[in-house]
Motif scaffolding. Structure first.
Motif, PDB file in Angstrom:
ATOM      1  N   LEU A  20       0.851  -1.178   0.000  1.00  0.00           N
ATOM      2  CA  LEU A  20       0.000   0.000   0.000  1.00  0.00           C
ATOM      3  C   LEU A  20       0.891   1.234   0.000  1.00  0.00           C
ATOM      4  N   PRO A  21       0.345   2.401  -0.276  1.00  0.00           N
ATOM      5  CA  PRO A  21       1.179   3.608  -0.317  1.00  0.00           C
ATOM      6  C   PRO A  21       1.918   3.858   0.986  1.00  0.00           C
ATOM      7  N   ASP A  22       3.091   4.434   0.868  1.00  0.00           N
ATOM      8  CA  ASP A  22       3.866   4.846   2.029  1.00  0.00           C
ATOM      9  C   ASP A  22       3.163   6.038   2.668  1.00  0.00           C
ATOM     10  N   LEU A  23       2.666   5.856   3.882  1.00  0.00           N
ATOM     11  CA  LEU A  23       1.906   6.899   4.570  1.00  0.00           C
ATOM     12  C   LEU A  23       2.682   7.531   5.712  1.00  0.00           C
ATOM     13  N   THR A  24       4.003   7.343   5.726  1.00  0.00           N
ATOM     14  CA  THR A  24       4.822   7.981   6.750  1.00  0.00           C
ATOM     15  C   THR A  24       4.486   9.469   6.821  1.00  0.00           C
ATOM     16  N   PRO A  25       4.266  10.027   8.029  1.00  0.00           N
ATOM     17  CA  PRO A  25       3.956  11.456   8.125  1.00  0.00           C
ATOM     18  C   PRO A  25       4.954  12.308   7.347  1.00  0.00           C
ATOM     19  N   GLY A  26       4.431  13.219   6.575  1.00  0.00           N
ATOM     20  CA  GLY A  26       5.251  14.070   5.725  1.00  0.00           C
ATOM     21  C   GLY A  26       5.247  13.656   4.270  1.00  0.00           C
ATOM     22  N   THR A  27       4.882  12.401   3.997  1.00  0.00           N
ATOM     23  CA  THR A  27       4.790  11.956   2.607  1.00  0.00           C
ATOM     24  C   THR A  27       3.455  12.415   2.010  1.00  0.00           C
ATOM     25  N   GLU A  28       3.439  12.547   0.685  1.00  0.00           N
ATOM     26  CA  GLU A  28       2.232  12.989  -0.004  1.00  0.00           C
ATOM     27  C   GLU A  28       1.212  11.859  -0.054  1.00  0.00           C
ATOM     28  N   LEU A  29      -0.029  12.183   0.244  1.00  0.00           N
ATOM     29  CA  LEU A  29      -1.079  11.180   0.201  1.00  0.00           C
ATOM     30  C   LEU A  29      -1.467  10.878  -1.249  1.00  0.00           C
ATOM     31  N   PRO A  30      -1.974   9.677  -1.513  1.00  0.00           N
ATOM     32  CA  PRO A  30      -2.371   9.312  -2.875  1.00  0.00           C
ATOM     33  C   PRO A  30      -3.445  10.249  -3.438  1.00  0.00           C
ATOM     34  N   THR A  31      -3.450  10.378  -4.756  1.00  0.00           N
ATOM     35  CA  THR A  31      -4.447  11.177  -5.464  1.00  0.00           C
ATOM     36  C   THR A  31      -5.439  10.254  -6.142  1.00  0.00           C
ATOM     37  N   CYS A  32      -6.717  10.479  -5.921  1.00  0.00           N
ATOM     38  CA  CYS A  32      -7.745   9.651  -6.538  1.00  0.00           C
ATOM     39  C   CYS A  32      -7.898  10.010  -8.015  1.00  0.00           C
ATOM     40  N   LEU A  33      -7.838   8.995  -8.864  1.00  0.00           N
ATOM     41  CA  LEU A  33      -7.996   9.179 -10.297  1.00  0.00           C
ATOM     42  C   LEU A  33      -9.370   8.743 -10.787  1.00  0.00           C
ATOM     43  N   ARG A  34      -9.968   7.788 -10.110  1.00  0.00           N
ATOM     44  CA  ARG A  34     -11.286   7.313 -10.520  1.00  0.00           C
ATOM     45  C   ARG A  34     -11.925   6.589  -9.347  1.00  0.00           C
ATOM     46  N   THR A  35     -13.238   6.779  -9.190  1.00  0.00           N
ATOM     47  CA  THR A  35     -14.013   6.044  -8.198  1.00  0.00           C
ATOM     48  C   THR A  35     -15.156   5.350  -8.925  1.00  0.00           C
ATOM     49  N   VAL A  36     -15.298   4.059  -8.685  1.00  0.00           N
ATOM     50  CA  VAL A  36     -16.301   3.240  -9.359  1.00  0.00           C
ATOM     51  C   VAL A  36     -17.144   2.536  -8.304  1.00  0.00           C
ATOM     52  N   VAL A  37     -18.468   2.625  -8.444  1.00  0.00           N
ATOM     53  CA  VAL A  37     -19.396   1.998  -7.513  1.00  0.00           C
ATOM     54  C   VAL A  37     -20.260   1.010  -8.285  1.00  0.00           C
ATOM     55  N   ARG A  38     -20.075  -0.266  -8.025  1.00  0.00           N
ATOM     56  CA  ARG A  38     -20.835  -1.332  -8.696  1.00  0.00           C
ATOM     57  C   ARG A  38     -20.800  -1.175 -10.218  1.00  0.00           C
ATOM     58  N   GLY A  39     -19.589  -0.920 -10.717  1.00  0.00           N
ATOM     59  CA  GLY A  39     -19.385  -0.822 -12.150  1.00  0.00           C
ATOM     60  C   GLY A  39     -19.661   0.540 -12.748  1.00  0.00           C
ATOM     61  N   ARG A  40     -20.167   1.479 -11.974  1.00  0.00           N
ATOM     62  CA  ARG A  40     -20.461   2.821 -12.485  1.00  0.00           C
ATOM     63  C   ARG A  40     -19.357   3.776 -12.049  1.00  0.00           C
ATOM     64  N   THR A  41     -18.799   4.513 -12.983  1.00  0.00           N
ATOM     65  CA  THR A  41     -17.798   5.518 -12.655  1.00  0.00           C
ATOM     66  C   THR A  41     -18.505   6.742 -12.090  1.00  0.00           C
ATOM     67  N   VAL A  42     -18.165   7.107 -10.869  1.00  0.00           N
ATOM     68  CA  VAL A  42     -18.814   8.243 -10.219  1.00  0.00           C
ATOM     69  C   VAL A  42     -17.867   9.430 -10.058  1.00  0.00           C
ATOM     70  N   TYR A  43     -16.601   9.212 -10.317  1.00  0.00           N
ATOM     71  CA  TYR A  43     -15.617  10.293 -10.314  1.00  0.00           C
ATOM     72  C   TYR A  43     -14.472   9.873 -11.216  1.00  0.00           C
ATOM     73  N   GLN A  44     -13.915  10.852 -11.947  1.00  0.00           N
ATOM     74  CA  GLN A  44     -12.830  10.509 -12.857  1.00  0.00           C
ATOM     75  C   GLN A  44     -11.978  11.725 -13.152  1.00  0.00           C
TER      76      GLN A  44
END
Length: 550
Positions: free
Chosen positions: A521-545
């Motif tokens: 999983l992403p390195d979450l050590t304090p000070g590191t940048e958090l992941p950026t969401c590129l797409r969110t899919v709910v039951r096969g439907r893209t709800v964010y992209q």
């Protein structure tokens, strides 16, 4: 209702976080379900039959997050309006209130003041608040939403306010007085204002890889109209799913009303007590700073907090919910409140049999002040701990609000996630937005880097609590994991190096060795940048992209 998709989509060229294959780089989705997870080479066989082939360009694919405790309308109002969460001083807060008042008509609603973070160490006086608001009616919830400021104009619009418990003529309002001014303010929202606030929350959640929200509604914190509007909006939108909880006792018709409103449980913010910041969490021993509460009347100083429900009321509610096959749940933060919940649930188990009670996975929201005995009782009674790691990030540590309110020893015992996991207590992570922000990776980081080291858990365990844990709290054990046959509910992320992070790096350290067979999983050590969401899919439907590269 949004039309469901039946398309076949192949994701390839990334990293898939799946127990089915720790080295997976590709995933096939057929309609609403995951059909296959595997390696890049095997993906070639599916490319020709897929309706869409998505080049992940190295992106990470994970189950989407579930936020197990939100208040969508209040969170949306803070997102789009007056939010004092980041104010560093009392003058800054007053200036922000004044600016908002100049630009806004009607009743003003704001959130987020926290006197413990200000050099002045106090909230605004009623005179200061009236002047900043320009005489307008203003409701301003404290960061924990368990006390509030209200201008003279709003107080005048609240019938019988002076007679209610928790009223003070000039200091922050608590208990029933707080609930009354909140209703007076929220009742002024138009349907469109409510809809826009709820939309803001749903859209922000989708942009953060959140696929589902547990809305904790109730007669004291929102309204029937608010919950039904939110559930209807979520059903018609391409956005996160919403599962409603209605926090009202069975003796007041709560079980029947929860059913009628379409809620999945009669619980959530069914208050047994309040919160530490407002000194309303119910304790066995007095607050360390009770004498500094700012109250001018000794009777108004909540030395050990406030008990809103008795163990007998808890027992009756759990009994009624269990008999109706409906999940119960309680807001309980202080040790005395948690003891009342446990006594009540055990009494219900004695009446109905422990297996019937355990089968419903009744919930305790927040559950902060726990010891070994109460943790063992959680496990014995099959209770789910719906908790907020961001509370520790905001208020823990040597100089945090917890220490101010409770002293070092009691503060250091709060939010013991590691002990809960060791005892086998199911965890579901949430934000309690607007109390803390919608921020799923930040929540995972807060649990993994708890300010009290012995309470830390691994990033993998924290991630599971914020994904699969939220589904399990709803009784949906098959969701929140990327395996064939599971719902196609996932998120794509741009992230840095993937690692296996243990709760104590001095013992296990970080690992990128593929021979471990544990997906990273992403390195979450304090000070590191958090992941950026590129797409969110709910039951096969893209709800964010957004763009996969760039």
């Amino acid at each position: 209702m949004t039309e469901r998709t039946s398309r076949t989509v192949l994701l390839r060229g990334g990293t898939v976080y799946s127990p089915a294959d720790p080295f997976a780089t590709a995933m096939l989705i057929e309609g609403e379900q995951i059909a296959w997870v595997g390696s890049e080479g095997a993906a070639d066989a599916y490319a020709s039959v897929a309706d869409e082939v998505v080049d992940l360009a190295g992106a990470l694919v994970t189950p989407a997050f579930v936020d197990a405790h939100v208040h969508a309308t209040s969170a949306g109002l803070a997102l789009t309006g007056l939010d004092l969460t980041d104010c560093a001083s009392l003058p800054e807060a007053l200036a922000r209130i004044a600016a908002h008042a100049r630009d806004t008509e009607g009743v003003l609603i704001g959130h987020g003041w926290d006197e413990t973070r200000w050099p002045e160490g106090r909230p605004p006086t009623l005179t200061e608040l009236d002047q900043a608001a320009g005489g307008a009616p203003l409701y301003l919830s404290r960061t924990d939403v368990h006390s509030a400021l209200a201008t003279s104009a709003l107080r005048a619009r609240t019938p019988g306010l002076a007679e209610l418990p928790g009223h003070h003529p000039s200091a922050p309002l608590r208990g029933a007085a707080h609930h009354a001014v909140r209703h007076a303010a929220l009742d002024q929202l138009t349907d469109d204002q409510r809809r826009q606030a709820q939309l803001a929350t749903l859209r922000r959640a989708a942009s953060l890889g959140i696929a589902a929200l547990h809305e904790c509604a109730g007669p004291e914190i929102s309204s029937e109209r608010d919950l039904t509007a939110l559930l209807a909006l979520a059903a018609e939108q391409q956005g996160p799913e919403v599962y409603g909880y209605w926090g009202e006792l069975s003796e007041h018709g709560g079980v029947e009303r929860a059913r009628r409103l379409g809620a999945v449980g009669a619980g959530g913010d069914l208050f047994v007590d309040g919160a530490f910041g407002s000194r309303t969490a119910c304790l066995h021993a007095p607050y360390a700073d009770a004498a500094d509460s700012g109250s001018t009347a000794e009777s108004d100083v909540p030395h050990t907090g406030t008990a809103y429900l008795t163990a007998d009321q808890v027992a009756d509610h759990v009994t009624a919910c269990t008999e109706a096959s409906l999940q119960a749940g309680f807001h309980a933060i202080g040790d005395a409140a948690i003891d009342a919940v446990l006594t009540g649930v055990r009494a219900a188990a004695d009446r109905l049999g422990p297996d019937r009670v355990k089968a419903l996975r009744h919930r305790v929201e927040h559950a902060e002040a726990l010891d070994d005995k109460t943790i063992a009782a959680f496990a014995e009674l099959g209770l789910t701990a719906s908790v907020q790691p961001a509370f520790d990030a905001a208020w823990g540590g040597a100089a945090g609000m917890y220490v101010q309110r409770l002293g070092v020893e009691r503060a250091g015992a709060l939010n013991p996630f590691a002990a809960l996991l060791r005892a086998g207590v199911p965890l579901a992570f949430g934000s309690d937005a607007p109390v803390t922000a919608l921020d799923p990776w930040g929540t995972v980081r807060a649990a993994a880097f708890h300010q009290t080291p012995q309470h830390r858990i691994s990033v993998r365990a924290a991630f599971a609590a914020h994904t699969r844990g939220g589904w399990r709290a709803l009784g949906r054990d098959q969701e929140g994991v990327l395996v064939p046959g599971a719902p196609a509910t996932y998120a794509l992320w741009r992230t840095g190096e993937l690692v296996v992070q243990a709760p104590d790096q001095r013992v296990a350290g970080w690992s990128t060795d593929p021979r471990s067979g544990i997906p990273g999983l992403p390195d979450l050590t304090p000070g590191t940048e958090l992941p950026t969401c590129l797409r969110t899919v709910v039951r096969g439907r893209t709800v964010y992209q957004r763009a996969l590269s760039g």
